[in-house]
Design a protein around this motif. Structure first.
Motif, PDB file in Angstrom:
ATOM      1  N   ARG A  27       0.667  -1.190  -0.122  1.00 42.69           N
ATOM      2  CA  ARG A  27       0.022  -0.063   0.074  1.00 42.69           C
ATOM      3  C   ARG A  27       0.819   1.346   0.078  1.00 42.69           C
ATOM      4  NH1 ARG A  27      -4.760  -1.254   0.150  1.00 42.69           N
ATOM      5  NH2 ARG A  27      -5.921  -2.869   1.134  1.00 42.69           N
ATOM      6  N   THR A  28       2.192   1.008   0.617  1.00 44.75           N
ATOM      7  CA  THR A  28       3.212   2.192   0.544  1.00 44.75           C
ATOM      8  C   THR A  28       3.559   2.616  -0.932  1.00 44.75           C
ATOM      9  OG1 THR A  28       3.722   1.896   2.967  1.00 44.75           O
ATOM     10  CG2 THR A  28       4.937   3.164   1.563  1.00 44.75           C
ATOM     11  N   LEU A  29       3.956   1.509  -1.354  1.00 45.26           N
ATOM     12  CA  LEU A  29       4.290   1.698  -2.779  1.00 45.26           C
ATOM     13  C   LEU A  29       2.923   2.113  -3.774  1.00 45.26           C
ATOM     14  CD1 LEU A  29       6.631  -1.386  -3.262  1.00 45.26           C
ATOM     15  CD2 LEU A  29       7.192   0.717  -2.867  1.00 45.26           C
ATOM     16  N   ILE A  34      -4.714   5.233   2.940  1.00 46.91           N
ATOM     17  CA  ILE A  34      -5.802   5.740   3.561  1.00 46.91           C
ATOM     18  C   ILE A  34      -7.028   4.974   3.050  1.00 46.91           C
ATOM     19  CG2 ILE A  34      -6.992   7.810   4.215  1.00 46.91           C
ATOM     20  CD1 ILE A  34      -4.407   9.134   3.758  1.00 46.91           C
ATOM     21  N   ALA A  35      -7.769   4.508   4.187  1.00 50.11           N
ATOM     22  CA  ALA A  35      -8.951   4.010   4.117  1.00 50.11           C
ATOM     23  C   ALA A  35      -9.935   5.301   3.524  1.00 50.11           C
ATOM     24  CB  ALA A  35      -9.394   3.244   5.071  1.00 50.11           C
ATOM     25  N   PRO A  36     -11.073   4.870   2.623  1.00 47.32           N
ATOM     26  CA  PRO A  36     -11.401   3.610   2.055  1.00 47.32           C
ATOM     27  C   PRO A  36     -10.274   3.361   0.942  1.00 47.32           C
ATOM     28  CG  PRO A  36     -12.873   5.195   1.343  1.00 47.32           C
ATOM     29  CD  PRO A  36     -11.993   5.834   2.488  1.00 47.32           C
ATOM     30  N   TYR A  37      -9.835   2.212   0.636  1.00 48.02           N
ATOM     31  CA  TYR A  37      -8.552   1.954  -0.021  1.00 48.02           C
ATOM     32  C   TYR A  37      -9.196   1.760  -1.419  1.00 48.02           C
ATOM     33  CZ  TYR A  37      -6.323   0.520   4.106  1.00 48.02           C
ATOM     34  OH  TYR A  37      -5.832   0.729   5.540  1.00 48.02           O
ATOM     35  N   ARG A  38      -8.196   2.290  -2.374  1.00 50.61           N
ATOM     36  CA  ARG A  38      -8.662   2.095  -3.881  1.00 50.61           C
ATOM     37  C   ARG A  38      -8.296   0.381  -4.168  1.00 50.61           C
ATOM     38  NH1 ARG A  38      -8.948   4.537  -8.748  1.00 50.61           N
ATOM     39  NH2 ARG A  38      -7.755   3.400 -10.417  1.00 50.61           N
ATOM     40  N   TYR A  39      -7.534  -0.175  -3.691  1.00 50.69           N
ATOM     41  CA  TYR A  39      -6.736  -1.600  -4.016  1.00 50.69           C
ATOM     42  C   TYR A  39      -7.268  -2.109  -2.469  1.00 50.69           C
ATOM     43  CZ  TYR A  39      -4.270   0.672  -7.611  1.00 50.69           C
ATOM     44  OH  TYR A  39      -3.844   1.510  -8.845  1.00 50.69           O
ATOM     45  N   ASP A  40      -8.600  -2.790  -2.425  1.00 56.02           N
ATOM     46  CA  ASP A  40      -8.859  -3.500  -1.081  1.00 56.02           C
ATOM     47  C   ASP A  40      -8.083  -4.776  -0.986  1.00 56.02           C
ATOM     48  OD1 ASP A  40     -12.160  -4.947  -2.450  1.00 56.02           O
ATOM     49  OD2 ASP A  40      -9.951  -5.034  -3.214  1.00 56.02           O
ATOM     50  N   ASP A  41      -8.191  -5.237   0.159  1.00 51.81           N
ATOM     51  CA  ASP A  41      -7.476  -6.461   0.709  1.00 51.81           C
ATOM     52  C   ASP A  41      -7.712  -7.589  -0.309  1.00 51.81           C
ATOM     53  OD1 ASP A  41      -7.456  -5.988   4.353  1.00 51.81           O
ATOM     54  OD2 ASP A  41      -6.314  -4.925   2.520  1.00 51.81           O
ATOM     55  N   PRO A  42      -8.931  -7.786  -0.564  1.00 49.19           N
ATOM     56  CA  PRO A  42      -9.310  -9.214  -1.528  1.00 49.19           C
ATOM     57  C   PRO A  42      -8.459  -8.761  -2.850  1.00 49.19           C
ATOM     58  CG  PRO A  42     -11.057  -8.665  -0.630  1.00 49.19           C
ATOM     59  CD  PRO A  42     -10.034  -7.586  -0.187  1.00 49.19           C
ATOM     60  N   SER A  43      -8.288  -7.727  -3.426  1.00 45.19           N
ATOM     61  CA  SER A  43      -7.641  -7.680  -4.608  1.00 45.19           C
ATOM     62  C   SER A  43      -6.244  -7.759  -4.600  1.00 45.19           C
ATOM     63  CB  SER A  43      -8.050  -6.164  -5.369  1.00 45.19           C
ATOM     64  OG  SER A  43      -7.604  -5.193  -4.489  1.00 45.19           O
ATOM     65  N   LEU A  44      -5.507  -7.434  -3.206  1.00 42.77           N
ATOM     66  CA  LEU A  44      -4.167  -7.471  -3.225  1.00 42.77           C
ATOM     67  C   LEU A  44      -3.839  -8.930  -3.018  1.00 42.77           C
ATOM     68  CD1 LEU A  44      -3.205  -3.989  -1.316  1.00 42.77           C
ATOM     69  CD2 LEU A  44      -2.876  -4.652  -3.662  1.00 42.77           C
TER      70      LEU A  44
END
Lengths: 141, 227
Positions: A27-29, A34-44
């Motif tokens: 997420r840093t890269l 900052i939530a809400p995330y653009r790339y959510d946990d399931p997608s990562l």
């Protein structure tokens, strides 16, 4: 617990040890901390699973001596961002971090994101094989 | 006794430094092949097996606790003396004609007439499975004595892999050449029983002559040949 079972039994670094570590640093890269995330946990998590499969293709020696859990076969995969240890030798963890980020970025359709995805994929391949990947398609072509 | 951890770690450390981007699992996988080729081609690892024989029985199974049998070196009959592997044979021990057409089964040419003991010497090699740390099971003297040549073998085999960060066909060929040279030296060392300067061959004693004439028949004797 699994660290003690890995390879020679010697202690390995705790950096980038679990799927959660990869997602947090990813997420840093991705500049998405900052939530809400653009790339959510399931997608990562999916991005990491796919990256592991690609890693198995180009560097099978990183996977063939893995001690599997009972009823587990093939390349390790994850169902959720649950802190499970990702079994990988220390010197290759950075590669899989970049591979995960590259796959996450590939879904975007912007000039900058395409170039960043290509850069991260290049790092992934470079660490694992030293070879240059095929150039990524640029927007508008 | 198996490979010592410090010897193994020394070899692995050297390999990790020289092979950028190599995985430990990949190194261990290749190392098994290095050991296998070295021990097979040099016949450097031998084991003495005491085998109890019975009258009129010609075939005997052979077992080793470490590694796998690949060749039969020789069989000596110790009679009723229980053989001590590595110990001096009794004065009355005699070589026994034998073969091993199926690996692991000794077949003696002449069935024994009484009970006793053979001392069977076999050449062995590494075998699967490895130990739980994926280290091949091999004798403890292998790395201390031959680590330089074995490292060359490992580097050569790794460097000739394609599409890796450590791939280098030129350097790989160089290291493999040094590896083959080490195998040859190990083979000669074993033949000479690890001695320095001892002769490796002597004239077969069953054909030797002891007379001052050196086996040449005297002129006019019954043994003289004529053409």
């Amino acid at each position: 617990m699994l660290r003690g079972l890995l390879f020679l039994g010697w202690l390995m670094s705790s950096a980038l040890e679990t799927i959660t570590d990869y997602i947090n640093d990813g997420r840093t890269l991705l500049q998405d901390t900052i939530a809400p995330y653009r790339y959510d946990d399931p997608s990562l998590v999916t991005a990491m699973n796919v990256t592991l499969l690609e890693g198995r293709r180009i560097r099978p020696d990183l996977f063939v001596y893995r001690r599997c859990k009972p009823n587990e076969r093939g390349v390790q995969s994850f169902q959720a961002n649950d802190g499970t240890i990702l079994e990988m030798e220390e010197q290759f963890r950075l590669a899989f971090l970049h591979g995960m980020v590259a796959h996450a970025l590939e879904r975007d359709q912007e000039d900058i994101q395409d170039a960043r995805a290509a850069t991260f994929m290049k790092i992934f391949n470079g660490i694992l094989t030293g070879a240059q990947p095929m150039p990524a398609a640029t927007a508008g072509t | 006794m198996a490979i010592q951890k410090h010897d193994f770690e020394q070899l692995m450390t050297q390999a990790r430094v020289k092979l950028v981007g190599a995985s430990d699992a990949g190194l261990k996988g290749e190392l098994f092949d290095v050991f296998s080729e070295f021990l097979n081609d040099s016949s450097a690892w031998t084991q003495d097996l005491p085998v109890a024989y019975q009258p009129q029985k010609q075939d005997y199974p052979l077992f080793v606790s470490e590694g796998q049998i690949i060749r039969l070196n020789g069989v000596f009959d110790w009679g009723t003396t229980v053989p001590v592997p590595g110990g001096p044979p009794p004065a009355n021990s005699v070589p026994v004609p034998a073969l091993m057409p199926d690996i692991g089964t000794l077949i003696v040419k002449n069935p024994p007439q009484a009970s006793g003991y053979f001392l069977v010497t076999v050449t062995t090699n590494v075998a699967l499975p490895t130990d739980r740390n994926m280290v091949p099971v091999a004798p403890d003297w292998l790395l201390p004595v031959w680590h330089v040549g074995l490292l060359d073998g490992l580097l050569g085999k790794m460097m000739t892999q394609p599409n890796k960060t450590y791939s280098n066909s030129t350097q790989g060929a160089y290291h493999l050449k040094r590896f083959r040279d080490a195998i040859s030296r190990a083979r000669v060392s074993k033949l000479r029983a690890n001695t320095l300067g001892a002769q490796a061959w002597r004239f077969p004693q069953q054909f030797r002559t002891v007379s001052q004439q050196s086996g040449v028949p005297a002129i006019g004797s019954a043994s003289e040949r004529s053409f």
